[in-house]
Design an enzyme around this catalytic site. Structure first.
Site, PDB file in Angstrom:
ATOM      1  N   LYS A  37      48.977  43.131  49.458  1.00 31.00           N
ATOM      2  CA  LYS A  37      48.062  43.295  48.327  1.00 31.00           C
ATOM      3  C   LYS A  37      48.080  44.749  47.848  1.00 31.00           C
ATOM      4  O   LYS A  37      47.897  45.671  48.644  1.00 31.00           O
ATOM      5  CB  LYS A  37      46.649  42.892  48.760  1.00 31.00           C
ATOM      6  CG  LYS A  37      45.622  42.958  47.650  1.00 31.00           C
ATOM      7  CD  LYS A  37      44.351  42.243  48.054  1.00 31.00           C
ATOM      8  CE  LYS A  37      43.327  43.107  48.728  1.00 31.00           C
ATOM      9  NZ  LYS A  37      42.712  44.144  47.887  1.00 31.00           N
ATOM     10  N   ASP A  66      45.738  43.300  42.956  1.00 32.74           N
ATOM     11  CA  ASP A  66      44.282  43.103  42.992  1.00 32.74           C
ATOM     12  C   ASP A  66      43.582  44.174  42.161  1.00 32.74           C
ATOM     13  O   ASP A  66      43.036  45.135  42.706  1.00 32.74           O
ATOM     14  CB  ASP A  66      43.834  43.158  44.458  1.00 32.74           C
ATOM     15  CG  ASP A  66      42.358  42.836  44.627  1.00 32.74           C
ATOM     16  OD1 ASP A  66      41.784  42.194  43.726  1.00 32.74           O
ATOM     17  OD2 ASP A  66      41.781  43.229  45.655  1.00 32.74           O
ATOM     18  N   LYS A  68      41.109  43.394  39.975  1.00 33.04           N
ATOM     19  CA  LYS A  68      39.753  42.909  39.677  1.00 33.04           C
ATOM     20  C   LYS A  68      39.381  43.294  38.235  1.00 33.04           C
ATOM     21  O   LYS A  68      38.395  44.002  37.980  1.00 33.04           O
ATOM     22  CB  LYS A  68      38.735  43.474  40.668  1.00 33.04           C
ATOM     23  CG  LYS A  68      39.004  43.051  42.117  1.00 33.04           C
ATOM     24  CD  LYS A  68      37.885  43.452  43.052  1.00 33.04           C
ATOM     25  CE  LYS A  68      38.071  42.979  44.475  1.00 33.04           C
ATOM     26  NZ  LYS A  68      39.164  43.622  45.224  1.00 33.04           N
ATOM     27  N   ASP A  71      36.863  43.469  31.505  1.00 29.18           N
ATOM     28  CA  ASP A  71      36.788  44.132  30.199  1.00 29.18           C
ATOM     29  C   ASP A  71      36.682  43.030  29.151  1.00 29.18           C
ATOM     30  O   ASP A  71      36.456  41.870  29.511  1.00 29.18           O
ATOM     31  CB  ASP A  71      38.041  45.016  29.992  1.00 29.18           C
ATOM     32  CG  ASP A  71      37.782  46.187  29.039  1.00 29.18           C
ATOM     33  OD1 ASP A  71      37.172  45.961  27.966  1.00 29.18           O
ATOM     34  OD2 ASP A  71      38.177  47.317  29.360  1.00 29.18           O
ATOM     35  N   THR A 121      32.307  40.973  48.938  1.00 32.02           N
ATOM     36  CA  THR A 121      31.776  40.776  50.295  1.00 32.02           C
ATOM     37  C   THR A 121      30.995  41.989  50.798  1.00 32.02           C
ATOM     38  O   THR A 121      30.382  41.941  51.855  1.00 32.02           O
ATOM     39  CB  THR A 121      32.913  40.446  51.292  1.00 32.02           C
ATOM     40  OG1 THR A 121      34.001  41.324  51.037  1.00 32.02           O
ATOM     41  CG2 THR A 121      33.376  39.032  51.143  1.00 32.02           C
ATOM     42  N   ARG A 220      41.433  46.862  57.345  1.00 33.72           N
ATOM     43  CA  ARG A 220      41.206  47.848  58.392  1.00 33.72           C
ATOM     44  C   ARG A 220      41.447  47.338  59.806  1.00 33.72           C
ATOM     45  O   ARG A 220      42.008  48.083  60.622  1.00 33.72           O
ATOM     46  CB  ARG A 220      39.808  48.464  58.220  1.00 33.72           C
ATOM     47  CG  ARG A 220      39.785  49.451  57.052  1.00 33.72           C
ATOM     48  CD  ARG A 220      38.395  49.785  56.584  1.00 33.72           C
ATOM     49  NE  ARG A 220      37.817  48.705  55.791  1.00 33.72           N
ATOM     50  CZ  ARG A 220      36.636  48.787  55.169  1.00 33.72           C
ATOM     51  NH1 ARG A 220      35.920  49.885  55.265  1.00 33.72           N
ATOM     52  NH2 ARG A 220      36.204  47.771  54.454  1.00 33.72           N
TER      53      ARG A 220
HETATM   54  O1  C5P Z   1      39.513  44.257  55.921  1.00 35.55           O
HETATM   55  P1  C5P Z   1      39.052  45.328  54.970  1.00 35.55           P
HETATM   56  O2  C5P Z   1      37.565  45.369  54.774  1.00 35.55           O
HETATM   57  O3  C5P Z   1      39.643  46.664  55.245  1.00 35.55           O
HETATM   58  O4  C5P Z   1      39.656  44.863  53.575  1.00 35.55           O
HETATM   59  C1  C5P Z   1      39.441  45.633  52.453  1.00 35.55           C
HETATM   60  C2  C5P Z   1      40.189  44.997  51.319  1.00 35.55           C
HETATM   61  O5  C5P Z   1      39.562  43.786  50.943  1.00 35.55           O
HETATM   62  C3  C5P Z   1      40.228  45.888  50.099  1.00 35.55           C
HETATM   63  O6  C5P Z   1      41.563  45.900  49.629  1.00 35.55           O
HETATM   64  C4  C5P Z   1      39.328  45.190  49.123  1.00 35.55           C
HETATM   65  O7  C5P Z   1      39.753  45.361  47.794  1.00 35.55           O
HETATM   66  C5  C5P Z   1      39.455  43.758  49.553  1.00 35.55           C
HETATM   67  N1  C5P Z   1      38.320  42.953  49.161  1.00 35.55           N
HETATM   68  C6  C5P Z   1      38.490  41.942  48.291  1.00 35.55           C
HETATM   69  N2  C5P Z   1      37.428  41.210  47.859  1.00 35.55           N
HETATM   70  C7  C5P Z   1      36.214  41.440  48.335  1.00 35.55           C
HETATM   71  C8  C5P Z   1      36.028  42.465  49.253  1.00 35.55           C
HETATM   72  C9  C5P Z   1      37.119  43.216  49.668  1.00 35.55           C
HETATM   73  O8  C5P Z   1      39.620  41.682  47.858  1.00 35.55           O
HETATM   74  N3  C5P Z   1      35.222  40.655  47.970  1.00 35.55           N
END
Ligand code: C5P
Length: 248
Positions: A37, A66, A68, A71, A121, A220
């Site tokens: 990603k 990604d 996101k 606009d 999240t 992470r």
């Molecule tokens: O596992 P970790 O928390 O490090 O993952 C972070 C990644 O998850 C980031 O690249 C973030 O953009 C992505 N993410 C996501 N959607 C979310 C929360 C985090 O794609 N709702």
């Protein structure tokens, strides 16, 4: 949905400051994760050539851009057409950008799977009042389902949602509506170091896949592990346990 092996279901975010560091992880983890990603940090620093370099280094892997997007429909529609021309497999837009935008994106995406971000999240129910969300939707579960419905009606390929909502999303919208689950953490801190961080609505790899996640985003816990390949393999084993228990 195509048949996915356990490792194919792991999305590794290349949350790194430079193309060289990102490619180091691609070299290390190709064959151990299915999707790389590219997020804001890497794309802002390195631009489209990083996508090409990842595809060259790991031709078997999928690439997820990604951004996101959020606009007006014309602007995002054009950005999506540009992203599609890079040959990526997945892109993201925020589901709360309005139905017109989601429809414009779905029209212009071509073969790229567009995923709607339902609710980050890193947010919990306490944040929803600050965001101006109506009291009856301040339960993240209700809001995620509401936004997933809009995404489905607009013709998106799936959504990004936490492990706490994925079961309901898959039950409601069917197995072909892709669910990608970030916020993956282990109850025992045997992998990675991320004990206290920004993720709030979390689940383990086993729980997320057992409940229907097609893909999980694990950053992470792999990136910061002393042995990232071992961490990815342990995650694949947990996924295997969940899929064989569920019979798929
Ligand atoms: O596992 P970790 O928390 O490090 O993952 C972070 C990644 O998850 C980031 O690249 C973030 O953009 C992505 N993410 C996501 N959607 C979310 C929360 C985090 O794609 N709702």
């Amino acid at each position: 949905m195509e048949k996915l092996s356990p490792k194919d279901r792991i999305i590794f975010p290349l949350d790194l400051p430079s193309k060289d560091e990102a490619l180091g992880f691609v070299r290390l983890l190709k064959g151990h994760v299915g999707v790389f990603k590219v997020g804001l940090e890497l794309f802002v620093s390195s631009g489209p050539p990083v996508v090409e370099a990842i595809k060259k280094e790991a031709p078997e892997a999928k690439v997820f851009l990604d951004m996101k997007f959020h606009d007006i429909p014309e602007t995002v529609g054009r950005a999506v057409a540009s992203a599609a021309s890079l040959g990526v497999d997945f892109i993201t837009v925020h589901c709360d950008s309005g139905r017109g935008l989601l429809e414009a994106v779905a029209r212009r995406a071509g073969k790229v799977k567009v995923l709607g971000v339902t609710l980050l999240t890193s947010l919990s129910g306490n944040d929803l009042g600050d965001m101006g969300i109506a009291p009856e939707l301040r339960d993240p579960g209700a809001l995620v389902l509401h936004r997933a419905r809009i995404a489905k009606l607009a013709g998106l390929g799936g959504v990004v949602c936490s492990g706490l909502e994925v079961k309901k999303v898959k039950e409601t919208f069917g197995k072909n509506f892709i669910a990608v689950t970030p916020g993956i953490r282990f109850s025992t801190q045997d992998i990675g170091t991320a004990k206290k961080d920004d993720q709030k609505r979390i689940a383990s790899p086993y729980e997320a896949v057992r409940d229907g996640a097609d893909y999980i985003v694990v950053g992470r816990p792999i990136r910061d592990a002393s042995d990232p390949v071992e961490a990815a393999s342990l995650i694949a084993k947990e996924i295997e346990k969940a899929t064989s228990k569920a019979g798929w």
